[in-house]
Design a protein around this motif. Structure first.
Motif, PDB file in Angstrom:
ATOM      1  N   GLU A  45      11.569 -35.672 -13.784  1.00  0.00           N
ATOM      2  CA  GLU A  45      10.378 -36.235 -13.049  1.00  0.00           C
ATOM      3  C   GLU A  45      10.499 -35.748 -11.510  1.00  0.00           C
ATOM      4  O   GLU A  45       9.519 -35.641 -10.985  1.00  0.00           O
ATOM      5  CB  GLU A  45      10.313 -37.562 -13.214  1.00  0.00           C
ATOM      6  N   ALA A  46      11.602 -36.146 -10.949  1.00  0.00           N
ATOM      7  CA  ALA A  46      11.659 -35.810  -9.521  1.00  0.00           C
ATOM      8  C   ALA A  46      11.212 -34.265  -9.073  1.00  0.00           C
ATOM      9  O   ALA A  46      10.510 -33.933  -8.469  1.00  0.00           O
ATOM     10  CB  ALA A  46      13.068 -36.075  -9.062  1.00  0.00           C
ATOM     11  N   ASN A  94      10.001 -36.826   2.647  1.00  0.00           N
ATOM     12  CA  ASN A  94       9.278 -37.790   3.555  1.00  0.00           C
ATOM     13  C   ASN A  94       8.680 -36.975   4.699  1.00  0.00           C
ATOM     14  O   ASN A  94       7.694 -37.269   5.211  1.00  0.00           O
ATOM     15  CB  ASN A  94      10.409 -38.997   4.066  1.00  0.00           C
ATOM     16  N   ARG A  95       9.601 -36.172   5.225  1.00  0.00           N
ATOM     17  CA  ARG A  95       8.919 -35.509   6.406  1.00  0.00           C
ATOM     18  C   ARG A  95       7.857 -34.268   5.988  1.00  0.00           C
ATOM     19  O   ARG A  95       6.977 -34.149   6.979  1.00  0.00           O
ATOM     20  CB  ARG A  95      10.290 -34.452   7.201  1.00  0.00           C
ATOM     21  N   LEU A  96       8.113 -33.818   4.843  1.00  0.00           N
ATOM     22  CA  LEU A  96       7.219 -32.914   4.215  1.00  0.00           C
ATOM     23  C   LEU A  96       5.668 -33.437   4.258  1.00  0.00           C
ATOM     24  O   LEU A  96       4.655 -32.782   4.510  1.00  0.00           O
ATOM     25  CB  LEU A  96       7.725 -32.235   3.168  1.00  0.00           C
ATOM     26  N   SER A  97       5.549 -34.538   3.856  1.00  0.00           N
ATOM     27  CA  SER A  97       4.361 -35.209   3.654  1.00  0.00           C
ATOM     28  C   SER A  97       3.577 -35.508   4.959  1.00  0.00           C
ATOM     29  O   SER A  97       2.546 -35.083   5.070  1.00  0.00           O
ATOM     30  CB  SER A  97       4.378 -36.620   2.864  1.00  0.00           C
ATOM     31  N   ASP A  98       4.376 -35.838   5.937  1.00  0.00           N
ATOM     32  CA  ASP A  98       3.860 -36.106   7.360  1.00  0.00           C
ATOM     33  C   ASP A  98       3.545 -34.653   7.912  1.00  0.00           C
ATOM     34  O   ASP A  98       2.410 -34.503   8.416  1.00  0.00           O
ATOM     35  CB  ASP A  98       5.039 -36.434   8.275  1.00  0.00           C
ATOM     36  N   ALA A  99       4.257 -33.588   7.535  1.00  0.00           N
ATOM     37  CA  ALA A  99       3.718 -32.113   8.223  1.00  0.00           C
ATOM     38  C   ALA A  99       2.515 -31.773   7.351  1.00  0.00           C
ATOM     39  O   ALA A  99       1.822 -31.334   7.929  1.00  0.00           O
ATOM     40  CB  ALA A  99       4.934 -31.089   7.891  1.00  0.00           C
ATOM     41  N   GLU A 123       8.535 -37.838  -3.232  1.00  0.00           N
ATOM     42  CA  GLU A 123       9.266 -38.743  -2.603  1.00  0.00           C
ATOM     43  C   GLU A 123       9.571 -39.934  -3.369  1.00  0.00           C
ATOM     44  O   GLU A 123      10.860 -40.343  -3.620  1.00  0.00           O
ATOM     45  CB  GLU A 123       8.757 -38.923  -1.256  1.00  0.00           C
ATOM     46  N   ARG A 124       8.301 -40.424  -3.893  1.00  0.00           N
ATOM     47  CA  ARG A 124       8.711 -41.931  -4.748  1.00  0.00           C
ATOM     48  C   ARG A 124       9.523 -41.613  -6.056  1.00  0.00           C
ATOM     49  O   ARG A 124      10.841 -42.304  -6.309  1.00  0.00           O
ATOM     50  CB  ARG A 124       7.599 -42.604  -5.261  1.00  0.00           C
TER      51      ARG A 124
END
Length: 177
Positions: A29-30, A151-156, A130-131
């Motif tokens: 899943e990940a 986490n950082r990629l979602s911000d980017a 990420e989850r």
């Protein structure tokens, strides 16, 4: 190389170390959700902005590393692994783009130009990836840099969506409550 083997017909697949697991396992899943993010980023390119396109290409390569990392329950020193420098690269890009953007004063509705909206979609799926990685980490040991990177990629991706929309002349809309 044959694409189909029939080995997965019973709902099992191979990990990098050749152990067999259910296709519904948290590990699958990940890294499967990371694959989905990568495919969505592929839909965003080309954006019409060379700097963004080059960075999205680099991110897609990073995501292959994240997938390989998550697919390997027993990595060796030589195996692909995401590291802190990957997240640092995203941070440096975001810092540079921040200067181009108006300050954020409220939430914004996802949307805008075709590429901007696709980047927002990729961001939302990245949060799911990420989850999924966090859920895997609660059951098995994984490289903590993979979670940090996602986490950082979602911000980017959020910043890149804003940049593309601004360059394309799309106005940001705030939700009404």
């Amino acid at each position: 190389m044959k694409i189909y083997t029939g080995r997965g017909d019973a709902g099992q697949t191979d990990l990098q170390n050749m152990s067999r697991v259910s296709k519904a396992s948290p590990r699958i899943e990940a890294y499967g959700t990371v694959d989905e993010v990568n495919a969505l980023i592929g839909r965003c390119r080309p954006t019409g902005h060379d700097d963004v396109d080059e960075q999205l290409h680099e991110i897609q390569n990073h995501l292959h590393i994240v997938q390989a990392d998550l697919a390997n329950p027993e990595p060796d020193e030589d195996d692909p692994q995401v590291n802190a420098e990957h997240a640092d690269m995203l941070e440096s890009w975001m810092d540079a783009y921040d200067e181009e953007l108006d300050p954020l004063t409220s939430f914004i509705l996802p949307g805008g130009s075709e590429s901007g909206a696709e980047l927002h979609h990729a961001r939302a799926v990245c949060r799911r990836a990420e989850r999924r990685a966090v859920a895997l980490a609660s059951e098995e040991e994984i490289n903590e840099n993979a979670v940090t990177y996602l986490n950082r990629l979602s911000d980017a991706l959020f910043i890149l969506a804003r940049v593309v929309n601004k360059r394309d002349g799309e106005r940001e809309e705030s939700p009404t409550y």
